[in-house]
Each structure stands twice: as structure tokens, then as C-alpha cells.
Design a protein around this motif. Structure first.
Motif, short mmCIF file in Angstrom:
data_model
loop_
_atom_site.label_atom_id
_atom_site.label_comp_id
_atom_site.label_asym_id
_atom_site.label_seq_id
_atom_site.Cartn_x
_atom_site.Cartn_y
_atom_site.Cartn_z
N TYR A 84 0.64 -1.49 -0.17
CA TYR A 84 0.19 -0.15 0.16
C TYR A 84 0.64 1.06 0.02
N PHE A 94 -7.85 4.39 -14.20
CA PHE A 94 -8.36 3.27 -15.65
C PHE A 94 -9.06 3.82 -16.70
N SER B 129 -11.65 -1.33 -7.47
CA SER B 129 -9.84 -1.18 -8.04
C SER B 129 -9.29 -0.43 -8.13
N GLY B 130 -9.75 1.03 -8.52
CA GLY B 130 -9.49 2.03 -8.46
C GLY B 130 -8.87 2.88 -7.07
N MET B 131 -9.46 1.96 -5.67
CA MET B 131 -9.60 2.71 -4.78
C MET B 131 -8.05 1.63 -3.82
N GLU B 132 -8.47 0.78 -4.88
CA GLU B 132 -7.10 -0.62 -4.04
C GLU B 132 -5.64 -0.07 -4.64
N MET B 133 -6.00 0.76 -5.74
CA MET B 133 -4.63 1.28 -6.47
C MET B 133 -4.28 2.94 -6.32
N MET B 134 -5.16 3.07 -5.13
CA MET B 134 -4.28 4.56 -4.86
C MET B 134 -4.49 4.48 -2.86
N ALA B 135 -4.26 2.60 -3.26
CA ALA B 135 -3.58 2.41 -1.35
C ALA B 135 -4.59 2.66 -0.69
N VAL B 136 -5.75 2.94 -0.81
CA VAL B 136 -7.54 2.56 0.01
C VAL B 136 -7.97 1.68 -0.35
N ASP B 137 -7.80 0.41 1.47
CA ASP B 137 -8.72 -0.73 1.31
C ASP B 137 -9.74 -0.12 1.03
#
Lengths: 272, 260
Positions: A84, A94, B129-137
Motif C-alpha cells: 500500500y 483506469f 479496483s481504483g481505490m485499491e490502486m490508491m492504496a485505500v482498502d
């Protein structure tokens, strides 16, 4: 030492990567390097796993074999917390923009700042307006995500991706389905952001002309292999029949127009 | 025959795999509680859309159910000359059974389906998915507040359902059919036990809230990210929630009141 020189020059190194979905092999032992500070394009026809490659680099998918290093760290060996932390330094755009639909433009761009920093609201406002200004949408800050056109949504997503000042940005098909004006705006934006912010950009695309115009280096993928690589000029001069077909957009060539089928005449005559 | 067996095996394996995923999902959701509690604004926003916006349907349904109970109860009780017990009958039916069960069924239809569709569409549009890539679970940030909001809202909605139902029963029984007002309330006060009736009813509604929120959020999260996938997931949420509520209600009732 040549080794340390290469590790500082390459922000992403992909070594012997293999990946498959079910029985379908997506990547078969591919190697590629992404140079720091450059715009690198990964091109290939639809369905060759270009988006999958970005998800592998971002650690959202696990490879069957091989390693991916980002900024010297092996992505798939990292603990969730470290992964993370690494992701905070990678932006990803995206295809759909992936904006949060229950927020307006301003809050979407502020989202990563509010989640990851403890900045006071006044400072967040300054940062958000600066990022929105960079993509030309400062005036659209109060629009909701569903009120934006496709091109605008991508630009807002881009402002959000650069909100935390990442090292690199991965663009998933940034030009697909754009009208010529927003296409031109995006092409210009990707290049200028890359140069002014000192970013590294990875563009996954099949829009040959637009991508070739801004890429420093291009990898061409097909059927799980890298079939060509080089600067846009080198690829344009390539002798490989496959690369030629792709770069010129010919309907038939090594990639056939027809999906494999039995003989046409036989097929028509075998009435039941 | 062999094909049938093969199909059976495949379905069973699929169901167990899904149950496993759902359990992991629940664990992950619960670990997010620590992160959400210091940020009550996320929870309050969800309690508004899950709880407050379900208020009207719950209150109106509660009113009508209470009115019907008043009517039916009066006809039967008056045969035995026991119409004074109407208050007790209405309150006991509501607090023990109808309050938790009917409001949970309504909650699954109103809020559960909305949750599934919302999460499913967030998945389909790559927001998770976008949130995951922003390092937000995404589970901690999106799922946990909704789960907690469902868990807290459900017992409150059931309480509202029961209270409005009692008023509906009073309106019909006392207002229209002439049951004695004092007897209506006195019988209710004497007959309803706090632990036996009210606490058990609250436990039921908490369990239903837990299960409905879990099913709704998991179905959304596990959906196939297409329009058809989201539509199927929404249907599954309502159907599975209804079965779980009714099945669990029997088990809980047997444990609480029965001698089984």
C-alpha cells in the motif's frame, strides 16, 4: 557498477513473467524495463493482456512465475502494508476513470489526500485546485462524476492520480473512445505532465498514432510475447511482418482477419 | 447419471467455496472496524442512507401490521370475552416475532438490495479496483461502514416497527372497536417481560441485521461485474436474506422460548 546503474535507471523491471487465466496463457516468459522519467508505451491488439500487465505491476494480480520490481522492490513479496505504501507512489488511470460516483470532482481529487495525509482542509484545497488547474478543469470542481463527459472524467482521474505526487503513472487505454479534441488534450497532457513533474509514464494502448507521438520507447505485445520493441521511429522502420501490420493497421497479415474456422464452403453446404 | 453426480459435486464445491469467500470477507470487514470508529462521519452517512431512508416504509408497514393484528385479535379474543387482552396480544406478537422478522424482510428488500446494487456497480465501474490502486482498502473504507450501519439500524428499525404497530393496534382496538383503554395498556404492561420479550426481540433483530448486511454486501462484492451479474446478485440478496431470516427466526425462537 553497471548493476546499480541499471536499477536506478529502470523504475520497473519485469523479469521472466508468466501469467495465465485458466488454460489461456496471457504472458509467456516476458522481460521488459521501464526507464525512469520516460514515456513508455505497451501496445498490442485487444485481448493481449495489456491491462493485466498493469494490474500485475500494481500488485493486484499474482504472476505464475517471474518477478516484477518497482523502484527496487519486489511487488509480489511485499507485505500488504508495504504494498500500500508503494501504491501511494504509483498512480493509475483506469479506462473508465473509476471516479467515485457519490462525490463531486473536488472531493474525488481530494480523496487520496484525505485518506493518506493529515493536511488541513485549506491546504488540501490549494493542492486540489492546483491539480485541477493542471488538467484544465478547475472550473468543473462542483460537477458530480456522472455529469462529466468521458474525456473530462479521464482528466479528473488524472488529477486524482497525481494528487499525491507519485513517481509514475500507469495509463490504461487513455485514448479509447475519445473525440479528436479530448484525444489531443490528453496526448498533450500526458506528455507535459511527464516532463514538468518528472514522472515516469507507462501507457497501455492500441491507438498507434497518438501513442507513437509521445512515447519514448514502445513494446509491442502479441500472444503472450514481446514481438517488437524500440523507439517509435525504429518500430516504424521495423522489418517484422507482425509489427508492420500492427503499426499500419492492415486488416490481414500475420494476424488473420478471420477467427479460426473450418472451410467456408463446407460450412455453408452442410445444412442440417 | 454420472453427469448428474458431476453437476451435484460441482454445485456443492461452488457453494462451499463461496461460503469460504464470504467468511474471509466478513473477517476482513470486521478488522476494518478499528479504522472506521475514529471516523464517525463515514458511519453516519451510511446510517442515513440505510437506516433513516428506510424509516418510512418500516413505519407505514408497522402501522398496517398493528392495525390488522388489532382487528384479527379482537375477533378471536372477543369470542372468549377476553378482548381486554388485546394489548398484550398485539404487543407480544410484535415484539417477539413480527417486529424483528417483518422489518428485517423489509430491510432486506429496501436497503439490502440497494447495497448489493451499489457495491456491484462500484465493482463493475472499477471504483473498488481504483481505490485499491490508491492504496485505500476498499473493504475497510466502503464495506465496513455500511456493515456497521446495517447492524445498528436494524434493531432501531425493528423497535420503530413494533412501537408504531402497537399504536396501530390501539387505534383499531380502542379507537374503533371499543376495547377499554386502561385494560389495553395495563394488560400489556403486566404481560410483557423486559428480558423474555423485549431483549429477545432485540437480539433477533441484531442477528437479522448482521446476516442481511453480510449477505447484501458480500453478494455485491462477489458479483460478476456486468449488468446481468449485478441484477442476479441483487435477486440473490433478497432471496437468500429472506430464507436466512425465516430459518434463523425459527432457530432463535426455539432457543429463546421453546423447550426443544
Amino acid at each position: 557498477m553497471p548493476n546499480s546503474a541499471s536499477s536506478t535507471n529502470h523504475i520497473v523491471t519485469v523479469k521472466n513473467l508468466s501469467f495465465s487465466r485458466g488454460t489461456r496463457i496471457i504472458f509467456d516468459d516476458i522481460n521488459l524495463n521501464i526507464q525512469r522519467g520516460k514515456v513508455t508505451a505497451i501496445m498490442g491488439p485487444s485481448g493481449t493482456g495489456k491491462t493485466t500487465l498493469l494490474k500485475l505491476i500494481g500488485g493486484q494480480l499474482y504472476p505464475d512465475a517471474g518477478q516484477i520490481h518497482v523502484d527496487g522492490q519486489n511487488v509480489h513479496r511485499l507485505k500488504t502494508k508495504d504494498l500500500y505504501n508503494l501504491r501511494k507512489r504509483m498512480g493509475m488511470l483506469f479506462q473508465s476513470g473509476a471516479l467515485l460516483t457519490d462525490m463531486n470532482v473536488y472531493d474525488n481529487v481530494a480523496f487520496p489526500l484525505r485518506e493518506h495525509t493529515h493536511l488541513p482542509e485549506a491546504m488540501i484545497r490549494t493542492v486540489v485546485l492546483m491539480k485541477l488547474q493542471a488538467v484544465g478543469l478547475r472550473g468543473a470542481r462542483n460537477l458530480m462524476a456522472n455529469e462529466l463527459s468521458g474525456g473530462m472524467a479521464r482528466r479528473v482521474a488524472l488529477a486524482r492520480a497525481i494528487a499525491l505526487d507519485p513517481l509514475m503513472i500507469m495509463y490504461d487505454e487513455p485514448f479509447t473512445g475519445q473525440d479528436p479534441i479530448s484525444m489531443g488534450a490528453l496526448v498533450h497532457l500526458i506528455k507535459s505532465l511527464n516532463n514538468t513533474l518528472g514522472l515516469t509514464s507507462i501507457i497501455v494502448s492500441h491507438d498507434v498514432r497518438e501513442t507513437a507521438a509521445i512515447a519514448d520507447y514502445i513494446y509491442v505485445l502479441s500472444e503472450g510475447k514481446i514481438v517488437g520493441q524500440g523507439s517509435p521511429q525504429q518500430l516504424a522502420d521495423s522489418k517484422s511482418a507482425w509489427v508492420k501490420q500492427f503499426m499500419n493497421g492492415d486488416a490481414d497479415g500475420p494476424v488473420h482477419f478471420h477467427y479460426p474456422a473450418n472451410d467456408y464452403l463446407d460450412d455453408l453446404l452442410t445444412a442440417k | 447419471m454420472l453427469e448428474l453426480l458431476e453437476q451435484l459435486g460441482k454445485t456443492t464445491r461452488g457453494s462451499f467455496a463461496k461460503l469460504g469467500r464470504a467468511t474471509f470477507f466478513l473477517m476482513h470487514t470486521l478488522t476494518g472496524v478499528r479504522e472506521i470508529l475514529p471516523r464517525p462521519s463515514l458511519l453516519i452517512k451510511q446510517m442515513y442512507s440505510i437506516g433513516v431512508l428506510s424509516f418510512l416504509i418500516i413505519a407505514i408497514s408497522g402501522l398496517f401490521v398493528g392495525m390488522v393484528l388489532g382487528l384479527q385479535g379482537y375477533y378471536i379474543l372477543s369470542d372468549f370475552g377476553a378482548e381486554e387482552s388485546l394489548g398484550l396480544m398485539v404487543a407480544a406478537s410484535l415484539v417477539r416475532e413480527l417486529g424483528p422478522v417483518v422489518s428485517a424482510l423489509l430491510f432486506a428488500g429496501r436497503a439490502g438490495s440497494a447495497l448489493t446494487a451499489e457495491i456491484g456497480l462500484m465493482k463493475a465501474t472499477e471504483q473498488l479496483s481504483g481505490m485499491e490502486m490508491m492504496a485505500v482498502d476498499p473493504i475497510n473504507r466502503i464495506i465496513t461502514p455500511r456493515f456497521l450501519a446495517g447492524l445498528i439500524s436494524m434493531p432501531l428499525l425493528a423497535a420503530i416497527f413494533s412501537s408504531v404497530g402497537v399504536m396501530g393496534g390501539h387505534m383499531v382496538g380502542v379507537g374503533m372497536l371499543g376495547v377499554d383503554d386502561g385494560a389495553f395498556w395495563a394488560q400489556m404492561q403486566n404481560g410483557i417481560d423486559f428480558n423474555e420479550d423485549i431483549i429477545n426481540g432485540v437480539i433477533k433483530s441484531v442477528v437479522f441485521g448482521f446476516v442481511v448486511s453480510w449477505i447484501a454486501l458480500f453478494e455485491g462484492y462477489d458479483t460478476i461485474p456486468t449488468s446481468e451479474g449485478v441484477s442476479r446478485a441483487t435477486t440473490r440478496t433478497v432471496v437468500n436474506s429472506a430464507f436466512s431470516i425465516l430459518g434463523l427466526d425459527f432457530i432463535l425462537t426455539a432457543l429463546m422460548f421453546g423447550d426443544i
